[in-house]
Motif scaffolding. Structure first.
Motif, PDB file in Angstrom:
ATOM      1  N   ALA A 108      20.981 -13.457  74.559  1.00 22.58           N
ATOM      2  CA  ALA A 108      22.306 -13.065  74.071  1.00 22.58           C
ATOM      3  C   ALA A 108      22.667 -11.662  74.546  1.00 22.58           C
ATOM      4  O   ALA A 108      23.816 -11.392  74.926  1.00 22.58           O
TER       5      ALA A 108
ATOM      6  N   ASP B  45      23.441 -11.759  78.273  1.00 26.49           N
ATOM      7  CA  ASP B  45      24.773 -12.352  78.424  1.00 26.49           C
ATOM      8  C   ASP B  45      25.844 -11.307  78.122  1.00 26.49           C
ATOM      9  O   ASP B  45      26.846 -11.179  78.833  1.00 26.49           O
ATOM     10  N   HIS B  46      25.637 -10.534  77.053  1.00 27.87           N
ATOM     11  CA  HIS B  46      26.563  -9.476  76.663  1.00 27.87           C
ATOM     12  C   HIS B  46      26.707  -8.444  77.788  1.00 27.87           C
ATOM     13  O   HIS B  46      27.834  -8.031  78.129  1.00 27.87           O
TER      14      HIS B  46
ATOM     15  N   THR C  76      24.755 -21.634  79.549  1.00 25.55           N
ATOM     16  CA  THR C  76      24.380 -22.099  78.220  1.00 25.55           C
ATOM     17  C   THR C  76      24.727 -23.571  78.109  1.00 25.55           C
ATOM     18  O   THR C  76      25.391 -24.148  78.962  1.00 25.55           O
TER      19      THR C  76
ATOM     20  N   MET D 182      31.519 -20.710  75.565  1.00 24.25           N
ATOM     21  CA  MET D 182      32.342 -20.196  74.487  1.00 24.25           C
ATOM     22  C   MET D 182      33.775 -20.063  74.961  1.00 24.25           C
ATOM     23  O   MET D 182      34.047 -19.566  76.036  1.00 24.25           O
TER      24      MET D 182
ATOM     25  N   ALA E 141      26.582 -11.346  65.791  1.00 23.96           N
ATOM     26  CA  ALA E 141      27.388 -12.415  66.382  1.00 23.96           C
ATOM     27  C   ALA E 141      28.837 -11.969  66.574  1.00 23.96           C
ATOM     28  O   ALA E 141      29.496 -12.344  67.545  1.00 23.96           O
TER      29      ALA E 141
ATOM     30  N   TYR F  79      29.004 -10.044  69.672  1.00 22.85           N
ATOM     31  CA  TYR F  79      28.919 -10.960  70.821  1.00 22.85           C
ATOM     32  C   TYR F  79      30.300 -11.514  71.141  1.00 22.85           C
ATOM     33  O   TYR F  79      30.723 -11.539  72.302  1.00 22.85           O
ATOM     34  N   ARG F  80      31.033 -11.947  70.115  1.00 25.59           N
ATOM     35  CA  ARG F  80      32.392 -12.460  70.339  1.00 25.59           C
ATOM     36  C   ARG F  80      33.327 -11.338  70.795  1.00 25.59           C
ATOM     37  O   ARG F  80      34.224 -11.561  71.610  1.00 25.59           O
TER      38      ARG F  80
ATOM     39  N   ARG G 127      23.902 -14.568  69.770  1.00 27.83           N
ATOM     40  CA  ARG G 127      24.810 -15.692  69.952  1.00 27.83           C
ATOM     41  C   ARG G 127      25.196 -16.269  68.592  1.00 27.83           C
ATOM     42  O   ARG G 127      24.348 -16.429  67.714  1.00 27.83           O
TER      43      ARG G 127
END
Length: 287
Positions: free
Chosen positions: A83, A86-87, A99, A103, A192, A195-196, A231
């Motif tokens: 995660a 990915d960020h 993944t 998203m 999370a 992350y969004r 995530r």
């Protein structure tokens, strides 16, 4: 080329991950007193095989090119989990890690929301199960009557505060339907949420919400400052319902492919006691 805000967020995130690493974990013998927590910039650069000046500029948010391969090398030294890697990729403008599902971007425009008659039909169809439509920012967009019955205080809140993260950290814990296991999930919720946020970092509505949360909730501000990311995932929620007791609900989330950034969440009772109490609550509400 990434924006200034993304570069600044990337630099701050890498610095926070560097400071949490210990020399021992990186295989560096500790010699004498260290003036900074974690690893030094030059140590990260050396271990990752990049120039010290380049890595320093990366943390300072300067406009430099950062390839996926180099960022992954830095990520391995900082022991970033999937995660977090990915960020980093998203903040740098590179493609995210593959993944099982992608998203959705965006948060749903007002025009989109006004035309969601099909979602309203779904919300009604799943009655008597609680169901809600939320966006990436966790704003409550649509709900059915059972959700309102279980969460009366949240739905009655002002529209700009009808948000699940706001409700968790700032909402009245004594009101009907309040989530009583929020403290246990707080760190995961904020990770999370960040992350969004990485998908919407230039959105002023996101920045405004985060600023309000930091001012209104010291616990949120403290967790946000850690810069942890994870995530998003769903977990059971335990509600305190006056006159009924605790009700534990298990969520199932569905992304709307034709409405990016919106997801439908349906809740089912997690056990027989919760099912009986939910039935009793709905019977009382309809009497």
């Amino acid at each position: 080329m990434t924006t200034d805000s993304r570069r600044a967020e990337l630099g701050a995130f890498l610095r926070s991950r560097r400071e949490r690493m210990t020399p021992e974990r990186a295989g560096i013998p500790r010699a004498g007193r260290r003036r900074t927590p974690g690893l030094r910039r030059e140590e990260v650069a050396q271990l990752a095989g990049v120039g010290v000046t380049w890595y320093t500029w990366l943390e300072q948010g300067r406009p430099i090119n950062a390839s996926t391969q180099v960022l992954d090398a830095v990520g391995r030294i900082l022991e970033l989990d999937p995660a977090e890697r990915d960020h980093v990729r998203r903040l740098s403008g590179n493609a995210p890690l593959p993944t099982d599902s992608t998203m959705a971007e965006g948060a749903g425009t007002p025009a989109d929301i006004d035309t969601l008659a099909d979602v309203d039909t779904l919300l009604q169809a799943v009655e008597p199960l609680p169901a809600v439509l939320v966006n990436d920012r966790t704003d409550i967009v649509r709900w059915n009557e059972t959700y309102r019955t279980v969460n009366p205080g949240l739905i009655a809140a002002d529209p700009h505060r009808r948000n699940t993260v706001w409700d968790l950290f700032v909402g009245d814990r004594g009101r009907g339907g309040a989530i009583i296991d929020g403290d246990e999930r707080a760190s995961q919720v904020v990770a999370a949420f960040r992350y969004r946020y990485g998908h919407h970092i230039d959105d002023p509505a996101w920045r405004g919400l985060i600023d309000r949360l930091c001012r209104a909730s010291p616990p949120f501000a403290r967790l946000w400052a850690t810069k942890d990311v994870a995530r998003p995932g769903l977990c059971n929620k335990v509600h305190s319902v006056p006159g009924v007791g605790t009700v534990t609900l298990r969520p199932t989330g569905m992304e709307l492919t034709d409405r990016p950034g919106l997801r439908l969440v349906v809740y089912t009772p997690a056990d027989d006691q919760s099912r009986e109490r939910l039935d009793r609550l709905l019977h009382r509400a309809s009497a």
